[in-house]
Scaffold this motif. Structure first.
Motif, mmCIF file in Angstrom:
data_model
loop_
_atom_site.group_PDB
_atom_site.id
_atom_site.type_symbol
_atom_site.label_atom_id
_atom_site.label_comp_id
_atom_site.label_asym_id
_atom_site.label_seq_id
_atom_site.Cartn_x
_atom_site.Cartn_y
_atom_site.Cartn_z
ATOM 1 N N LEU A 1 6.300 -10.905 3.422
ATOM 2 C CA LEU A 1 5.835 -11.682 2.277
ATOM 3 C C LEU A 1 4.338 -11.523 2.060
ATOM 4 O O LEU A 1 3.842 -11.751 0.966
ATOM 5 C CB LEU A 1 6.194 -13.161 2.458
ATOM 6 N N VAL A 2 3.601 -11.136 3.104
ATOM 7 C CA VAL A 2 2.168 -10.860 2.983
ATOM 8 C C VAL A 2 1.957 -9.483 2.365
ATOM 9 O O VAL A 2 1.004 -9.252 1.640
ATOM 10 C CB VAL A 2 1.486 -10.944 4.372
ATOM 11 N N GLY A 3 2.880 -8.557 2.659
ATOM 12 C CA GLY A 3 2.783 -7.195 2.143
ATOM 13 C C GLY A 3 3.173 -6.203 3.215
ATOM 14 O O GLY A 3 3.523 -6.579 4.339
ATOM 15 N N ALA A 4 3.104 -4.938 2.872
ATOM 16 C CA ALA A 4 3.439 -3.873 3.818
ATOM 17 C C ALA A 4 2.723 -2.605 3.409
ATOM 18 O O ALA A 4 2.350 -2.426 2.254
ATOM 19 C CB ALA A 4 4.953 -3.640 3.857
ATOM 20 N N ASN A 5 2.530 -1.732 4.387
ATOM 21 C CA ASN A 5 1.864 -0.457 4.141
ATOM 22 C C ASN A 5 2.906 0.657 4.245
ATOM 23 O O ASN A 5 3.509 0.845 5.289
ATOM 24 C CB ASN A 5 0.750 -0.252 5.162
ATOM 25 N N SER B 1 -6.424 -12.448 3.540
ATOM 26 C CA SER B 1 -5.105 -12.382 4.165
ATOM 27 C C SER B 1 -5.130 -11.428 5.357
ATOM 28 O O SER B 1 -6.099 -10.717 5.583
ATOM 29 C CB SER B 1 -4.042 -11.931 3.148
ATOM 30 N N GLU B 2 -4.043 -11.435 6.094
ATOM 31 C CA GLU B 2 -3.936 -10.541 7.246
ATOM 32 C C GLU B 2 -3.768 -9.107 6.763
ATOM 33 O O GLU B 2 -3.213 -8.874 5.689
ATOM 34 C CB GLU B 2 -2.710 -10.916 8.068
ATOM 35 N N PRO B 3 -4.197 -8.139 7.567
ATOM 36 C CA PRO B 3 -3.943 -6.742 7.187
ATOM 37 C C PRO B 3 -2.443 -6.471 7.130
ATOM 38 O O PRO B 3 -1.672 -7.059 7.896
ATOM 39 C CB PRO B 3 -4.595 -5.924 8.301
ATOM 40 N N VAL C 1 0.846 -1.194 0.000
ATOM 41 C CA VAL C 1 0.000 0.000 0.000
ATOM 42 C C VAL C 1 0.884 1.248 0.000
ATOM 43 O O VAL C 1 1.824 1.341 0.784
ATOM 44 C CB VAL C 1 -0.911 0.021 1.254
ATOM 45 N N PHE C 2 0.567 2.181 -0.891
ATOM 46 C CA PHE C 2 1.247 3.472 -0.944
ATOM 47 C C PHE C 2 0.168 4.549 -0.931
ATOM 48 O O PHE C 2 -0.838 4.408 -1.619
ATOM 49 C CB PHE C 2 2.081 3.606 -2.227
#
Length: 142
Positions: free
Chosen positions: A108-112, A91-93, A37-38
């Motif tokens: 690996l799930v993502g990042a904000n 998925s998890e937030p 997320v950006f």
């Protein structure tokens, strides 16, 4: 008379054989998905909690409708759009990229990477920055 199959029929037959091979052979599809997320305060989920800024959402009334009923750094009273998208994806937030809890597995799930007051111009969000002189003394908070 020598009758040969037209070239189109040969290629169609070849694709059908390949398709059947994949279907019957049970080709595994590995699901890989990460959500990054950006943005600005609309999607910030707490990055500003880790920054020296006055643009913060870590006190009441922020978070009153969040499941924990506590401020999280989101500039909303509950879940924001990336939270809802994560739920929909199953998925998890995503965690703020500055969070100490964001380790290799969680990344690996993502990042904000969103941060309130951010923009493309140099002057964007300048009112939220603590000013310091060369001796690291605070001289103004705009």
């Amino acid at each position: 008379m020598d009758q040969k199959k037209p070239p189109i029929r040969k290629s169609v037959s070849m694709y059908i054989v390949l398709l059947l091979g994949f279907v019957i052979g049970g080709v595994k599809v590995v699901e890989g998905r990460a959500f990054f997320v950006f943005g600005d305060s609309l999607v910030d989920n707490g990055n500003n909690n880790y920054l020296a800024t006055t643009a913060r959402a870590d006190s009441y009334p922020y978070g009153i409708d969040f499941p924990s009923h506590r401020p999280t750094g989101r500039f909303s009273n509950g879940l924001n759009i990336p939270d809802l998208i994560s739920e929909k994806l199953g998925s998890e937030p995503t965690l703020p990229y500055l969070s100490p809890a964001l380790d290799g597995e969680r990344l690996l799930v993502g990042a904000n990477f969103a941060s309130a007051g951010i923009g493309i111009l140099n002057d964007t969000g300048i009112q939220f920055v603590n000013k310091h002189n060369k001796n690291n003394e605070a001289i103004a908070v705009l």
